[in-house]
Design an enzyme around this catalytic site. Sequence first.
Site, PDB file in Angstrom:
ATOM      1  N   VAL A 106       0.813  -1.215   0.000  1.00 18.40           N
ATOM      2  CA  VAL A 106       0.000   0.000   0.000  1.00 18.40           C
ATOM      3  C   VAL A 106       0.850   1.270   0.000  1.00 18.40           C
ATOM      4  O   VAL A 106       0.330   2.352  -0.284  1.00 18.40           O
ATOM      5  CB  VAL A 106      -0.952  -0.015   1.210  1.00 18.40           C
ATOM      6  CG1 VAL A 106      -0.237   0.303   2.511  1.00 18.40           C
ATOM      7  CG2 VAL A 106      -2.128   0.921   1.004  1.00 18.40           C
ATOM      8  N   TYR A 107       2.138   1.166   0.289  1.00 16.87           N
ATOM      9  CA  TYR A 107       2.997   2.351   0.278  1.00 16.87           C
ATOM     10  C   TYR A 107       3.158   2.861  -1.147  1.00 16.87           C
ATOM     11  O   TYR A 107       3.772   2.200  -1.994  1.00 16.87           O
ATOM     12  CB  TYR A 107       4.384   2.049   0.853  1.00 16.87           C
ATOM     13  CG  TYR A 107       4.433   1.721   2.331  1.00 16.87           C
ATOM     14  CD1 TYR A 107       3.294   1.783   3.137  1.00 16.87           C
ATOM     15  CD2 TYR A 107       5.619   1.342   2.940  1.00 16.87           C
ATOM     16  CE1 TYR A 107       3.346   1.483   4.481  1.00 16.87           C
ATOM     17  CE2 TYR A 107       5.686   1.039   4.292  1.00 16.87           C
ATOM     18  CZ  TYR A 107       4.542   1.101   5.053  1.00 16.87           C
ATOM     19  OH  TYR A 107       4.611   0.798   6.396  1.00 16.87           O
ATOM     20  N   SER A 108       2.589   4.022  -1.396  1.00 16.53           N
ATOM     21  CA  SER A 108       2.644   4.644  -2.726  1.00 16.53           C
ATOM     22  C   SER A 108       2.173   3.687  -3.810  1.00 16.53           C
ATOM     23  O   SER A 108       2.729   3.633  -4.910  1.00 16.53           O
ATOM     24  CB  SER A 108       4.059   5.149  -3.035  1.00 16.53           C
ATOM     25  OG  SER A 108       4.412   6.206  -2.156  1.00 16.53           O
ATOM     26  N   ALA A 109       1.131   2.912  -3.482  1.00 16.96           N
ATOM     27  CA  ALA A 109       0.492   2.016  -4.448  1.00 16.96           C
ATOM     28  C   ALA A 109       1.493   1.082  -5.118  1.00 16.96           C
ATOM     29  O   ALA A 109       1.443   0.856  -6.332  1.00 16.96           O
ATOM     30  CB  ALA A 109      -0.271   2.822  -5.506  1.00 16.96           C
TER      31      ALA A 109
END
Length: 357
Positions: free
Chosen positions: A61-64
């Site tokens: 989920v970090y920066s998609a």
Amino acid sequence: MEYRQLGASGLRVPALSLGTGTFGGRGPLFGEWGDTDARAARRLVDIALDAGITMFDTADVYSAGASEKVLGQAVKGRRDQVLIATKAGLPMGEGPGDYGTSRARLIKATEDALRRLGTDHIDLFQLHAYDAATPQEEILATLDQLVREGKIRYTGVSNHSGWQLMKSLATADTYGYPRHVAHQVYYSLIGRDYEWELMPLGLDQGVGAVVWSPLGWGRLTGRIRRGQPLPEGSRLHRTAAFGPPVDDELLHRVVDALDAVAEETGRTIPQVALNWLLRRPTVSSVIIGARDEEQLRQNIGAVGWSLTPEQVARLAEAGAKDAAYPYFPYQRQEGFARLSPPPVTLDQPAPPDAQAA
């Protein structure tokens, strides 16, 4: 650098790990944290490895997914020197299969992470949040399959309550699935709820803490002062709503104590705050972040020295607050405490298995 066992596992991890939430820099939250590209990330990894930091933490989920991709590029050619920890489970989209930890979602999330990271295995795979809709038997059977296939080496969780983690561990014991050995948790001098239930659970069940946001969502940098507004450039103006709330009086009381100890030790406020955490029971690794080389070097300065027991006690007292029910009787009443002594003492020594390298 000190190296410690990760919970009850055979995996040895550095006392400090490098978080990669600044890598990629996309979206309303992670875009505020930083926008480190592959070239700058490689330089940060160079500095980290030189200091003995061998574990790097990220999440889908970090920066998609951009964080995993940048990290993969930064460690290319030296995969055997590093441990990669990632997480999955939080929403990656609006579709019904874009969130959670169902069998289909976990298999896809693992394959996607391996592709973005450019590797054939993940050293520590963590469930980013508890999924109440998926049976634990399904989750753990899937993780067991991924471990047997060699795609995952160890498993852990993040942001779980005590009963949620214990339910997972009990299910693993029932069916002979791999037990979680790590719990990635929020823990800091201004956020000590971890001590009330999750720390005793970790001690009892052999689950090591991997600490996120050890500086209280950026509040323990020394820039926030009593009677003064937030500094103009503080990210808290835009990201405070995403993080844990903190009472202003508690924050200022802790910063005052950190100020005094920093002056005594000749260290910075963040270094003192991080060093205090490294002495806590169950803490296997503390995740530090860095937007640039100077910030990384400053945070690395938290290891290689120790606070005195008196300084540890003073800091603990500054950040102390009453526990919620049903924990406060064990904290405040002698009869309860005799039955179940709290795991934290003010002069808690450094973990006995810590080794310098």
